[in-house]
Enzyme design. Structure first.
Site, PDB file in Angstrom:
ATOM      1  N   LYS A  31      47.492  42.014  39.204  1.00 42.97           N
ATOM      2  CA  LYS A  31      47.288  42.220  37.769  1.00 42.97           C
ATOM      3  C   LYS A  31      46.042  43.084  37.529  1.00 42.97           C
ATOM      4  CE  LYS A  31      49.621  37.869  36.656  1.00 42.97           C
ATOM      5  NZ  LYS A  31      49.522  36.438  36.290  1.00 42.97           N
ATOM      6  N   ASP A  77      49.742  35.712  27.895  1.00 44.15           N
ATOM      7  CA  ASP A  77      50.774  35.042  28.703  1.00 44.15           C
ATOM      8  C   ASP A  77      51.887  34.460  27.815  1.00 44.15           C
ATOM      9  OD1 ASP A  77      50.650  35.084  31.463  1.00 44.15           O
ATOM     10  OD2 ASP A  77      49.052  33.582  31.577  1.00 44.15           O
ATOM     11  N   GLN A 115      45.316  31.729  35.361  1.00 48.47           N
ATOM     12  CA  GLN A 115      46.411  31.708  36.333  1.00 48.47           C
ATOM     13  C   GLN A 115      46.790  30.263  36.658  1.00 48.47           C
ATOM     14  OE1 GLN A 115      48.043  34.441  37.328  1.00 48.47           O
ATOM     15  NE2 GLN A 115      49.431  33.337  38.666  1.00 48.47           N
TER      16      GLN A 115
HETATM   17  N1  GUN Z   1      51.762  31.296  37.442  1.00 43.89           N
HETATM   18  C1  GUN Z   1      53.010  31.756  37.718  1.00 43.89           C
HETATM   19  N2  GUN Z   1      53.382  32.678  36.812  1.00 43.89           N
HETATM   20  C2  GUN Z   1      52.354  32.808  35.961  1.00 43.89           C
HETATM   21  C3  GUN Z   1      52.152  33.624  34.807  1.00 43.89           C
HETATM   22  O1  GUN Z   1      52.999  34.407  34.371  1.00 43.89           O
HETATM   23  N3  GUN Z   1      50.940  33.488  34.198  1.00 43.89           N
HETATM   24  C4  GUN Z   1      49.991  32.623  34.638  1.00 43.89           C
HETATM   25  N4  GUN Z   1      48.852  32.548  33.963  1.00 43.89           N
HETATM   26  N5  GUN Z   1      50.155  31.850  35.691  1.00 43.89           N
HETATM   27  C5  GUN Z   1      51.337  31.946  36.345  1.00 43.89           C
END
Ligand code: GUN
Length: 298
Positions: free
Chosen positions: A57, A124, A101
């Protein structure tokens, strides 16, 4: 059995195209003296998958021209400390959007953290306000994996109206929002949606009647050829890290679809890797751009 020629839904190629489009837009914003979109990411601990996703990211932010900030904590960070950081980011005018995350260590309530995030910075799309707005079709941040899948279906012009879409899995992050979006009155959408999960008794029959199957169970190679109708469209959300002696990293990403036997029956199918994964990251980037432009919330 007669085999048909299938086409890959190439998330890698589509996301590269979207990245280029966004980089051009950021360059224009920069040239006009506008605000550079800024994404912050909080990473707790050293889970291999989370490390990889967050690094990817941050890297993609840099490639597009966004500003990014990575905030790291060890596994023993307290919930209070994390909540203080969330509050700080909520009030930092330079940060347009941020993510925490997941998963978080057991002693921290994920729900509490998610609800502490200002929904206007929740790129998100996990906050109940964004989830609720999505479910009634209002402008909002849509979570990245479902948004990425919709974009992939759109760019390949996959017919969805009136089709039977089976979603396997009912997670808050993928299954539930995916089902909501596939039934919404729009394109992609207008599907008849069935959600199946670990307790479903007639999962195979449902799959066999599906025109589109979206598999998000996290069970490697779960979907087999005898569960798929000829000509179906298959979207594989699975990314289980299986130990491997042949790759440099020591593992191999394995999808929820037994690709080699399912692909010959399909019209379209996503590969793993290179399908849904890159679309998820690029969709987070698009949400960041929307946050930077204050396009959804003022
Ligand atoms: N863990 C797995 N997928 C995601 C996501 O799209 N965002 C976040 N913050 N954590 C995750």
């Amino acid at each position: 059995m007669e085999e048909q020629q299938y086409q890959l839904l190439d998330g890698k190629a589509v996301s590269a195209q979207m990245k280029k489009e966004m980089a051009e837009e950021v360059a224009q914003i920069k040239a006009a003296g506008g605000k550079i979109p800024h994404l912050a990411a909080i990473l707790v601990g050293h889970d291999g998958g989370s490390e990889t996703y967050v690094a990817s990211k941050v890297k993609t932010c840099n490639e597009i021209g966004f500003k990014s900030t990575l905030i790291r904590y060890e596994d023993d960070v307290t919930e209070e400390e994390l909540l203080r950081k969330v509050d700080e980011l909520n009030n930092d005018a330079d940060v347009d959007g941020f993510i925490v995350q997941l998963p978080l260590p057991k002693h921290i309530s994920e729900q509490k953290i998610i609800e502490a995030i200002d929904y206007r910075k929740d790129v998100d799309g996990f906050h109940p306000i964004n989830v609720g707005r999505m479910s009634i079709g209002l402008p909002c941040f849509v979570s990245a994996t479902p948004a990425g899948i919709l974009e992939l279906l759109k760019r390949y012009e996959i017919p969805t109206r009136g089709k039977h879409c089976v979603v396997l899995g009912r997670s808050n992050i993928v299954g539930k929002p995916m089902a909501t979006l596939m039934m919404q009155k729009s394109y992609p959408g207008d599907c008849t949606v069935t959600v199946c999960h670990s307790r479903s008794e007639n999962l195979k029959e449902m799959c066999l009647s599906a025109d589109i199957i979206i598999v998000a169970l996290g069970v490697p190679e779960f979907l087999k050829a005898d569960m798929v109708k000829k000509g179906a469209v298959i979207v594989d959300v699975g990314t289980t890290r299986m130990p491997s002696s042949v790759t440099k990293s020591g593992f191999k990403l394995t999808g929820d679809v037994k690709f080699d036997e399912v692909a010959p029956k399909c019209s379209y199918i996503t590969p793993v890797p290179g399908g849904v994964g890159p679309m998820t990251i690029i969709s987070l980037m698009r949400n960041t751009l929307l946050a930077g432009k204050k396009a959804i919330y003022k």
